[in-house]
Design a protein around this motif. Structure first.
Motif, PDB file in Angstrom:
ATOM      1  N   ASP A  57       0.842  -1.199   0.000  1.00  0.00           N
ATOM      2  CA  ASP A  57       0.000   0.000   0.000  1.00  0.00           C
ATOM      3  C   ASP A  57       0.874   1.246   0.000  1.00  0.00           C
ATOM      4  OD1 ASP A  57      -2.122  -1.732   0.241  1.00  0.00           O
ATOM      5  OD2 ASP A  57      -2.424  -1.375   2.388  1.00  0.00           O
ATOM      6  N   GLU A  58       0.420   2.268  -0.695  1.00  0.00           N
ATOM      7  CA  GLU A  58       1.079   3.581  -0.668  1.00  0.00           C
ATOM      8  C   GLU A  58       0.066   4.566  -0.107  1.00  0.00           C
ATOM      9  OE1 GLU A  58       3.161   4.790  -4.179  1.00  0.00           O
ATOM     10  OE2 GLU A  58       3.653   2.735  -4.762  1.00  0.00           O
ATOM     11  N   LEU A  59       0.340   5.077   1.089  1.00  0.00           N
ATOM     12  CA  LEU A  59      -0.648   5.863   1.811  1.00  0.00           C
ATOM     13  C   LEU A  59      -0.209   7.313   2.019  1.00  0.00           C
ATOM     14  CD1 LEU A  59      -1.485   3.206   4.576  1.00  0.00           C
ATOM     15  CD2 LEU A  59      -2.583   3.510   2.344  1.00  0.00           C
ATOM     16  N   ASN A  60      -1.172   8.215   1.865  1.00  0.00           N
ATOM     17  CA  ASN A  60      -0.991   9.635   2.182  1.00  0.00           C
ATOM     18  C   ASN A  60       0.200  10.272   1.483  1.00  0.00           C
ATOM     19  OD1 ASN A  60      -3.261   9.875   3.897  1.00  0.00           O
ATOM     20  ND2 ASN A  60      -2.104   9.018   5.605  1.00  0.00           N
ATOM     21  N   TYR A  61       0.346  10.013   0.200  1.00  0.00           N
ATOM     22  CA  TYR A  61       1.386  10.702  -0.566  1.00  0.00           C
ATOM     23  C   TYR A  61       0.744  11.873  -1.317  1.00  0.00           C
ATOM     24  CZ  TYR A  61      -0.481   7.673  -4.299  1.00  0.00           C
ATOM     25  OH  TYR A  61      -1.301   7.018  -5.179  1.00  0.00           O
ATOM     26  N   SER A  82      -3.162  11.329  -1.920  1.00  0.00           N
ATOM     27  CA  SER A  82      -3.718  10.052  -2.358  1.00  0.00           C
ATOM     28  C   SER A  82      -3.285   8.894  -1.475  1.00  0.00           C
ATOM     29  CB  SER A  82      -3.277   9.750  -3.805  1.00  0.00           C
ATOM     30  OG  SER A  82      -3.638  10.783  -4.688  1.00  0.00           O
ATOM     31  N   SER A  83      -4.083   7.838  -1.532  1.00  0.00           N
ATOM     32  CA  SER A  83      -3.716   6.554  -0.948  1.00  0.00           C
ATOM     33  C   SER A  83      -4.102   5.462  -1.940  1.00  0.00           C
ATOM     34  CB  SER A  83      -4.440   6.314   0.387  1.00  0.00           C
ATOM     35  OG  SER A  83      -3.902   7.138   1.404  1.00  0.00           O
ATOM     36  N   CYS A  99      -8.212   3.225  -4.758  1.00  0.00           N
ATOM     37  CA  CYS A  99      -7.454   4.482  -4.663  1.00  0.00           C
ATOM     38  C   CYS A  99      -8.359   5.625  -4.218  1.00  0.00           C
ATOM     39  CB  CYS A  99      -6.826   4.831  -6.008  1.00  0.00           C
ATOM     40  SG  CYS A  99      -5.750   3.548  -6.662  1.00  0.00           S
TER      41      CYS A  99
END
Length: 230
Positions: A77-81, A93-94, A110
């Motif tokens: 997961d890629e969170l709060n970028y 985005s997350s 997303c």
């Protein structure tokens, strides 16, 4: 087994479609929620609510999706970028990957929030408080409903960092271009090598050769780095 996993993935996506609408309704017009099925990269968007990046059902994955796809089942997961769209919209985005019961990544949920207005207010309050720090330069992310336009935009972005046209680049710069595109997941998309070759005006064989050399160089550098820490 394969049919069962396909049915399971379809069921997960179907169950998440109401969630897409629910999240977007909760956060209002500044929020966009997109559900992706990575089994169809060129038409990965299966549900969307809200409008921040302009995604539509049947649209292609973004470069973020390409990067996730390139990591395969190791994707996280890629969170709060925070990033910017090509029209300058500031977006937080997350990206949360979807897995089946076998642990295979097959899609993503997303959430994109337009934080431009919040950023402006923050800047105004900072100015009033005497805080003059310049905001950090944010990366520009390519969102598009056409996979070809996303790939083309990434090629253009990497070329703009170089000193000229493909013919003017030396070998190291050419490898850097292919390595950069590969790192961003471009070549995880079917047909991308051919598209990049056409965009650069080189043969398909040359493109595969540069990609192979770029990957070999990255692997060698990783081996040296690992050895240096041993």
């Amino acid at each position: 087994m394969r049919e069962a996993l396909t049915a399971e993935r379809d069921a997960i996506l179907a169950a998440l479609k109401p969630v897409v609408d629910g999240i977007a309704a909760t956060f209002g017009q500044v929020c966009e929620v997109v559900l992706h099925d990575y089994r169809k990269p060129e038409q990965s968007v299966v549900a969307v609510a809200g409008s921040v990046t302009g995604r539509t059902v049947g649209g292609a994955m973004s470069e973020i999706g390409m990067r996730v796809l390139s990591h395969g089942d190791e994707a996280a997961d890629e969170l709060n970028y925070v990033t910017r769209t090509r029209n300058g919209t500031l977006v937080k985005s997350s990206t949360m990957v979807l897995r089946d019961s076998a642990g295979a990544v097959f899609g993503a949920l997303c959430v994109n929030v337009d934080v431009g207005a919040v950023s402006q207010v923050h800047g105004l309050l900072g100015a009033l408080a005497g805080l003059g720090a310049a905001p950090a330069e944010l990366p520009t992310t390519t969102f598009g409903n056409d996979i070809d336009s996303v790939v083309d935009a990434l090629v253009d972005a990497h070329q703009s960092k170089q000193r000229g046209s493909w013919a003017e680049l030396d070998r190291a710069e050419r490898l850097e271009l292919f390595g950069g595109l590969d790192t961003r997941g471009v070549f995880a998309v079917r047909g991308a090598v051919e598209q990049v070759a056409a965009r650069l005006g080189i043969s398909r064989a040359s493109a595969y050769n540069y990609l192979s050399q770029a990957r070999a160089a990255r692997s060698a550098a990783a081996g040296i780095s690992a050895g240096g820490h041993a």
